[in-house]
Design a protein around this motif. Structure first.
Motif, PDB file in Angstrom:
ATOM      1  N   PHE A 182      -3.929  23.267  -6.903  1.00 25.27           N
ATOM      2  CA  PHE A 182      -3.258  22.045  -6.447  1.00 25.27           C
ATOM      3  C   PHE A 182      -3.830  21.572  -5.103  1.00 25.27           C
ATOM      4  CE2 PHE A 182       0.292  20.121  -4.023  1.00 25.27           C
ATOM      5  CZ  PHE A 182       0.523  19.020  -4.818  1.00 25.27           C
ATOM      6  N   VAL A 183      -3.959  22.491  -4.180  1.00 25.87           N
ATOM      7  CA  VAL A 183      -4.474  22.118  -2.854  1.00 25.87           C
ATOM      8  C   VAL A 183      -5.978  21.862  -2.906  1.00 25.87           C
ATOM      9  CG1 VAL A 183      -4.803  22.867  -0.464  1.00 25.87           C
ATOM     10  CG2 VAL A 183      -2.654  23.370  -1.642  1.00 25.87           C
ATOM     11  N   TYR A 184      -6.667  22.771  -3.582  1.00 26.96           N
ATOM     12  CA  TYR A 184      -8.131  22.674  -3.596  1.00 26.96           C
ATOM     13  C   TYR A 184      -8.594  21.332  -4.157  1.00 26.96           C
ATOM     14  CZ  TYR A 184     -12.994  23.898  -4.491  1.00 26.96           C
ATOM     15  OH  TYR A 184     -14.365  23.912  -4.507  1.00 26.96           O
ATOM     16  N   ASP A 185      -7.902  20.861  -5.175  1.00 26.97           N
ATOM     17  CA  ASP A 185      -8.305  19.603  -5.809  1.00 26.97           C
ATOM     18  C   ASP A 185      -8.196  18.407  -4.866  1.00 26.97           C
ATOM     19  OD1 ASP A 185      -8.951  20.857  -8.098  1.00 26.97           O
ATOM     20  OD2 ASP A 185      -7.167  20.279  -9.230  1.00 26.97           O
ATOM     21  N   LEU A 186      -7.400  18.536  -3.839  1.00 25.78           N
ATOM     22  CA  LEU A 186      -7.287  17.426  -2.877  1.00 25.78           C
ATOM     23  C   LEU A 186      -8.625  17.137  -2.201  1.00 25.78           C
ATOM     24  CD1 LEU A 186      -3.896  18.315  -1.126  1.00 25.78           C
ATOM     25  CD2 LEU A 186      -4.292  16.583  -2.881  1.00 25.78           C
ATOM     26  N   ASN A 187      -9.453  18.183  -2.090  1.00 28.75           N
ATOM     27  CA  ASN A 187     -10.788  17.989  -1.517  1.00 28.75           C
ATOM     28  C   ASN A 187     -11.570  16.910  -2.250  1.00 28.75           C
ATOM     29  OD1 ASN A 187     -11.148  20.011   0.647  1.00 28.75           O
ATOM     30  ND2 ASN A 187     -10.836  21.511  -1.003  1.00 28.75           N
ATOM     31  N   PHE A 188     -11.257  16.739  -3.509  1.00 27.82           N
ATOM     32  CA  PHE A 188     -12.096  15.876  -4.335  1.00 27.82           C
ATOM     33  C   PHE A 188     -11.415  14.571  -4.727  1.00 27.82           C
ATOM     34  CE2 PHE A 188     -13.034  20.363  -5.104  1.00 27.82           C
ATOM     35  CZ  PHE A 188     -14.281  20.399  -4.497  1.00 27.82           C
ATOM     36  N   LEU A 189     -10.357  14.248  -4.051  1.00 25.68           N
ATOM     37  CA  LEU A 189      -9.775  12.919  -4.230  1.00 25.68           C
ATOM     38  C   LEU A 189     -10.811  11.872  -3.868  1.00 25.68           C
ATOM     39  CD1 LEU A 189      -6.158  13.037  -2.705  1.00 25.68           C
ATOM     40  CD2 LEU A 189      -6.795  12.858  -5.111  1.00 25.68           C
ATOM     41  N   SER A 190     -10.700  10.713  -4.489  1.00 26.12           N
ATOM     42  CA  SER A 190     -11.589   9.613  -4.102  1.00 26.12           C
ATOM     43  C   SER A 190     -11.295   9.224  -2.669  1.00 26.12           C
ATOM     44  CB  SER A 190     -11.333   8.408  -5.000  1.00 26.12           C
ATOM     45  OG  SER A 190     -10.115   7.784  -4.642  1.00 26.12           O
ATOM     46  N   SER A 191     -12.272   8.609  -2.050  1.00 22.77           N
ATOM     47  CA  SER A 191     -12.102   8.202  -0.657  1.00 22.77           C
ATOM     48  C   SER A 191     -10.900   7.269  -0.511  1.00 22.77           C
ATOM     49  CB  SER A 191     -13.371   7.512  -0.173  1.00 22.77           C
ATOM     50  OG  SER A 191     -13.115   6.784   0.985  1.00 22.77           O
ATOM     51  N   ILE A 207       0.831  -1.203   0.000  1.00 27.13           N
ATOM     52  CA  ILE A 207       0.000   0.000   0.000  1.00 27.13           C
ATOM     53  C   ILE A 207       0.866   1.254   0.000  1.00 27.13           C
ATOM     54  CG2 ILE A 207      -1.604   1.345   1.397  1.00 27.13           C
ATOM     55  CD1 ILE A 207      -2.796  -1.407   2.273  1.00 27.13           C
ATOM     56  N   ILE A 208       1.864   1.267   0.844  1.00 23.12           N
ATOM     57  CA  ILE A 208       2.724   2.459   0.889  1.00 23.12           C
ATOM     58  C   ILE A 208       3.585   2.541  -0.369  1.00 23.12           C
ATOM     59  CG2 ILE A 208       4.581   3.629   2.133  1.00 23.12           C
ATOM     60  CD1 ILE A 208       1.883   3.663   3.555  1.00 23.12           C
ATOM     61  N   LYS A 209       4.262   1.445  -0.685  1.00 22.91           N
ATOM     62  CA  LYS A 209       5.246   1.505  -1.760  1.00 22.91           C
ATOM     63  C   LYS A 209       4.601   1.731  -3.118  1.00 22.91           C
ATOM     64  CE  LYS A 209       8.861  -1.346   0.366  1.00 22.91           C
ATOM     65  NZ  LYS A 209       9.427  -2.709   0.399  1.00 22.91           N
ATOM     66  N   LYS A 210       3.494   1.076  -3.380  1.00 25.14           N
ATOM     67  CA  LYS A 210       2.873   1.249  -4.686  1.00 25.14           C
ATOM     68  C   LYS A 210       1.821   2.340  -4.669  1.00 25.14           C
ATOM     69  CE  LYS A 210       1.714  -2.315  -7.220  1.00 25.14           C
ATOM     70  NZ  LYS A 210       1.365  -3.703  -7.664  1.00 25.14           N
ATOM     71  N   GLU A 211       0.803   2.143  -3.837  1.00 19.42           N
ATOM     72  CA  GLU A 211      -0.344   3.053  -3.890  1.00 19.42           C
ATOM     73  C   GLU A 211       0.025   4.482  -3.483  1.00 19.42           C
ATOM     74  OE1 GLU A 211      -3.426   1.911  -5.031  1.00 19.42           O
ATOM     75  OE2 GLU A 211      -2.208   0.152  -5.488  1.00 19.42           O
ATOM     76  N   PHE A 212       0.667   4.610  -2.343  1.00 21.46           N
ATOM     77  CA  PHE A 212       0.951   5.972  -1.865  1.00 21.46           C
ATOM     78  C   PHE A 212       1.917   6.710  -2.785  1.00 21.46           C
ATOM     79  CE2 PHE A 212       3.753   8.818   0.613  1.00 21.46           C
ATOM     80  CZ  PHE A 212       2.831   9.807   0.901  1.00 21.46           C
ATOM     81  N   PHE A 213       3.014   6.046  -3.118  1.00 23.76           N
ATOM     82  CA  PHE A 213       4.006   6.763  -3.919  1.00 23.76           C
ATOM     83  C   PHE A 213       3.502   7.019  -5.340  1.00 23.76           C
ATOM     84  CE2 PHE A 213       7.033   5.579  -0.525  1.00 23.76           C
ATOM     85  CZ  PHE A 213       7.589   6.827  -0.316  1.00 23.76           C
ATOM     86  N   ASN A 214       2.698   6.121  -5.871  1.00 24.92           N
ATOM     87  CA  ASN A 214       2.049   6.420  -7.144  1.00 24.92           C
ATOM     88  C   ASN A 214       1.184   7.669  -7.034  1.00 24.92           C
ATOM     89  OD1 ASN A 214       3.110   4.429  -8.649  1.00 24.92           O
ATOM     90  ND2 ASN A 214       1.362   3.038  -8.532  1.00 24.92           N
ATOM     91  N   LEU A 215       0.434   7.731  -5.957  1.00 27.66           N
ATOM     92  CA  LEU A 215      -0.480   8.850  -5.771  1.00 27.66           C
ATOM     93  C   LEU A 215       0.259  10.172  -5.715  1.00 27.66           C
ATOM     94  CD1 LEU A 215      -3.238  10.062  -5.112  1.00 27.66           C
ATOM     95  CD2 LEU A 215      -2.871   9.419  -2.734  1.00 27.66           C
ATOM     96  N   ILE A 216       1.297  10.252  -4.884  1.00 24.76           N
ATOM     97  CA  ILE A 216       1.957  11.558  -4.780  1.00 24.76           C
ATOM     98  C   ILE A 216       2.742  11.899  -6.040  1.00 24.76           C
ATOM     99  CG2 ILE A 216       2.038  11.736  -2.264  1.00 24.76           C
ATOM    100  CD1 ILE A 216       4.839  10.711  -2.289  1.00 24.76           C
ATOM    101  N   LYS A 217       3.196  10.897  -6.752  1.00 19.19           N
ATOM    102  CA  LYS A 217       3.848  11.226  -8.019  1.00 19.19           C
ATOM    103  C   LYS A 217       2.816  11.730  -9.019  1.00 19.19           C
ATOM    104  CE  LYS A 217       7.687   8.198  -7.257  1.00 19.19           C
ATOM    105  NZ  LYS A 217       7.919   6.759  -7.070  1.00 19.19           N
ATOM    106  N   ARG A 218       1.661  11.107  -9.014  1.00 17.83           N
ATOM    107  CA  ARG A 218       0.559  11.554  -9.867  1.00 17.83           C
ATOM    108  C   ARG A 218       0.226  13.012  -9.526  1.00 17.83           C
ATOM    109  NH1 ARG A 218      -2.801   7.007  -8.671  1.00 17.83           N
ATOM    110  NH2 ARG A 218      -4.396   8.277  -7.694  1.00 17.83           N
TER     111      ARG A 218
END
Lengths: 186, 186
Positions: A84-93, A56-67
């Motif tokens: 950039f910040v505002y869009d974080l409100n609308f990330l999927s759960s 979860i950390i190595k793939k999912e998290f780091f993929n997310l922040i690189k995205r």
DNA sequence: ATATAATTCTAACGAACGTTAGATAAAAGG
DNA sequence: CCTTTTATCTAACGTTCGTTAGAATTATAT
């Protein structure tokens, strides 16, 4: 079977559990119960509990922040960071929870030394990256480095507000705060 | 007996363990081992694991932040906040760990709903308090509330840097960042 | 000194945990 | 159709956990 890929569903439920109960508070049995599969199925797809957490950390998290980091484009620098910040409100759960879990590891609240090491590597890239982004706009700014550092610190708190505390931040508030720090830019 | 009060020593060791391993990762047995007492002694002084954790947050953490908050005196507002943050570098290891644990609960990374509720109560008092402090100096400032909010956000990150990530922050860096946000004050 | 109260201990209970063995069912390939 | 692989299950193993019973020791008070 109408189900999504079982392996994927296990990971999604695991994210929820690790988030709510931490690594040690999460049990394979409870994950299996929520996934509606038997307990050994989890061992069918993941070697053990630690491998599940690590993936979860190595793939999912780091993929997310690189995205997220790759989204950085700009004309007006305040507009850009605000979006950039505002869009974080609308990330999927799911993404929000992965992000939250990553921050938990980043703050050494969970995970092991290896994962913390990866986080420290990532952290080192943050300041230079934002410095590169801001450089063209910092002509008439006195202490460039301090401004970049302050911006990064402010971003950190706002991200934490939205992702960790799960609060909605209105665009206006984000823009106001960024404008205070970046007011001499461009 | 050369020992400090046993009850106190249990609490100190518990703070370390809850900090390093989280609530669920901490075991009464390991605490007893580090305290060098038998396992049931912990139950002699604390009803159960949860009561031990709760006492640390409810008494130790909230005492600490009230103690910190009461230090707030000022002539120059930047000097004042700089000192406030800078002094965190020199908190005792115990206080730092209590603080860290409190922030962990504040971010819902540990603890239960009740403790989170106490944190939310506390959080509500933060903005008004700093607004009161800053009010006299905000005469020539445009968006007062936004400045106070930004300051509080910046303080949060810096506190996290020192207390959670256990990094030393030099006075110069603290002052630079505060000066950017508070530059129109007074 | 003796009785009472405060500490500390050894030993254990039942429950829950991570993990695995081994059987069964379903799918795929020839 | 039969064989092999893939997916899933029930049942259990050994360990560790939070917690407690109950005895032994030490301190305090009368």
């Amino acid at each position: 079977m109408i189900d999504k890929d079982l392996k994927e569903r296990i990971k999604e439920v695991a994210v929820e559990h690790f988030n709510s109960n931490g690594y040690h508070g999460t049990t394979i049995r409870n994950i299996a119960k929520d996934v509606n599969c038997s307990l050994p199925m989890i061992y069918y797809y993941y070697r053990n509990k630690k491998e599940l957490f690590d993936e979860i950390i190595k793939k999912e998290f780091f993929n997310l922040i690189k995205r997220q980091a790759s989204l950085l484009r700009m004309d007006n620098v305040i507009d850009f960071y605000t979006k950039f910040v505002y869009d974080l409100n609308f990330l999927s759960s799911y993404d929000k929870q992965v992000y939250r879990l990553g921050i938990k590891v980043y703050l050494s609240f969970d995970g092991d030394e290896e994962l913390k090491g990866l986080m420290d590597e990532w952290e080192k890239t943050i300041l230079p990256r934002h410095y590169q982004i801001l450089k063209p706009y910092l002509k008439n700014v006195e202490n460039e480095i301090a401004v970049v550092r302050t911006l990064v610190h402010l971003l950190e708190t706002m991200i934490e507000n939205i992702v960790v505390k799960n609060r909605y931040m209105p665009e206006k508030e984000i823009r106001e705060e960024l404008a205070i720090v970046l007011r001499d830019c461009e």
